[in-house]
Design a protein around this motif. Structure first.
Motif, short mmCIF file in Angstrom:
data_model
loop_
_atom_site.label_atom_id
_atom_site.label_comp_id
_atom_site.label_asym_id
_atom_site.label_seq_id
_atom_site.Cartn_x
_atom_site.Cartn_y
_atom_site.Cartn_z
N ASP A 1 7.00 27.32 12.97
CA ASP A 1 7.91 28.26 13.63
C ASP A 1 8.51 27.56 14.84
OD1 ASP A 1 9.04 30.27 15.26
OD2 ASP A 1 7.49 31.72 14.74
N THR B 1 3.10 27.91 9.74
CA THR B 1 2.93 28.97 8.74
C THR B 1 2.42 28.38 7.43
OG1 THR B 1 5.23 28.80 8.00
CG2 THR B 1 4.75 30.39 9.76
N VAL C 1 12.61 34.02 7.13
CA VAL C 1 11.29 33.99 7.77
C VAL C 1 10.33 34.94 7.04
CG1 VAL C 1 10.01 34.56 9.88
CG2 VAL C 1 12.13 33.23 10.03
N ALA C 2 10.80 36.13 6.70
CA ALA C 2 9.95 37.10 6.01
C ALA C 2 9.45 36.56 4.67
CB ALA C 2 10.70 38.41 5.81
N ASP C 3 10.28 35.77 4.02
CA ASP C 3 9.90 35.18 2.73
C ASP C 3 9.23 33.81 2.86
OD1 ASP C 3 10.86 37.40 1.42
OD2 ASP C 3 12.78 36.50 0.86
N GLY C 4 9.08 33.33 4.10
CA GLY C 4 8.41 32.04 4.33
C GLY C 4 9.26 30.84 3.97
N ASP D 1 16.11 36.40 9.48
CA ASP D 1 14.94 37.26 9.38
C ASP D 1 14.43 37.32 7.94
OD1 ASP D 1 15.03 37.78 12.10
OD2 ASP D 1 15.92 39.78 11.88
N ALA D 2 15.35 37.36 6.97
CA ALA D 2 14.96 37.40 5.56
C ALA D 2 14.28 36.09 5.15
CB ALA D 2 16.18 37.68 4.68
#
Length: 133
Positions: A115, A100, A71-74, A68-69
Motif C-alpha cells: 500500500d 497486502t 484496492v478492494a479487489d487487491g 477504490d475498486a
C-alpha cells in the motif's frame, strides 16, 4: 519511440513525494507549481534520465471510484521491477511499509504488493529465471 512518463494517481502529492522518496528510494526530478498542485515527478536513482513517474493528483471524479475498486479487489495499479523481491520486501517492512501480499512465486516471477499510503496498491516483481529457460 520510448516511454518517457508514467503516472500514479495519488490522493496527496506531498505525502506521495515523502513515501516515494524516503521509503521507496526514488529521487525528485521535477516539482513545478501549477496552482494548488504541482507537476511532480520522481525517478530511479539508478537511471536519473530514465522514465519519470508522475505523482498525479487524483482529483478527477472518475479516479477515486476506480482506484477504490482496484484496492478492494487487491489489484495493483502498477508494478516496479526489483532485483530481489524478498530483500526489497524485508527492507520496506523495516521502514513501516504495509504489504497486502508477501513475496509470492508465480511461475517465472516473484511478486509482492504494498500500500503506497496514497490510494494505490503497488506491485514489486523480479524474474526468477530468464524467459525461455
Amino acid at each position: 519511440m520510448r516511454i518517457n512518463l508514467a503516472s500514479v494517481l495519488v490522493s496527496d502529492q506531498a505525502k506521495a513525494l515523502e513515501f516515494y522518496t524516503t521509503k521507496l528510494g526514488f529521487v525528485k526530478k521535477n516539482d513545478v507549481p501549477m496552482g494548488e498542485v504541482s507537476w511532480l515527478t520522481v525517478v530511479s536513482p539508478e537511471d536519473p534520465d530514465g522514465v519519470e513517474l508522475v505523482l498525479e493528483p487524483d482529483s478527477h471524479p472518475a479516479v477515486r471510484p476506480f482506484l477504490d475498486a482496484l484496492v478492494a479487489d487487491g489489484i495493483p495499479f502498477t508494478s516496479f521491477a526489483v532485483t530481489d523481491v524478498q530483500a526489497e520486501y524485508e527492507r520496506l517492512v523495516a521502514l513501516g511499509v504495509e504489504f497486502t501480499q508477501p513475496p509470492t512465486a508465480m511461475g517465472p516471477v516473484t511478486t509482492a504488493v504494498f500500500d503506497d499510503t496514497c490510494g494505490n496498491l503497488i506491485q514489486i516483481a523480479a524474474m526468477i529465471q530468464a524467459p525461455g529457460e
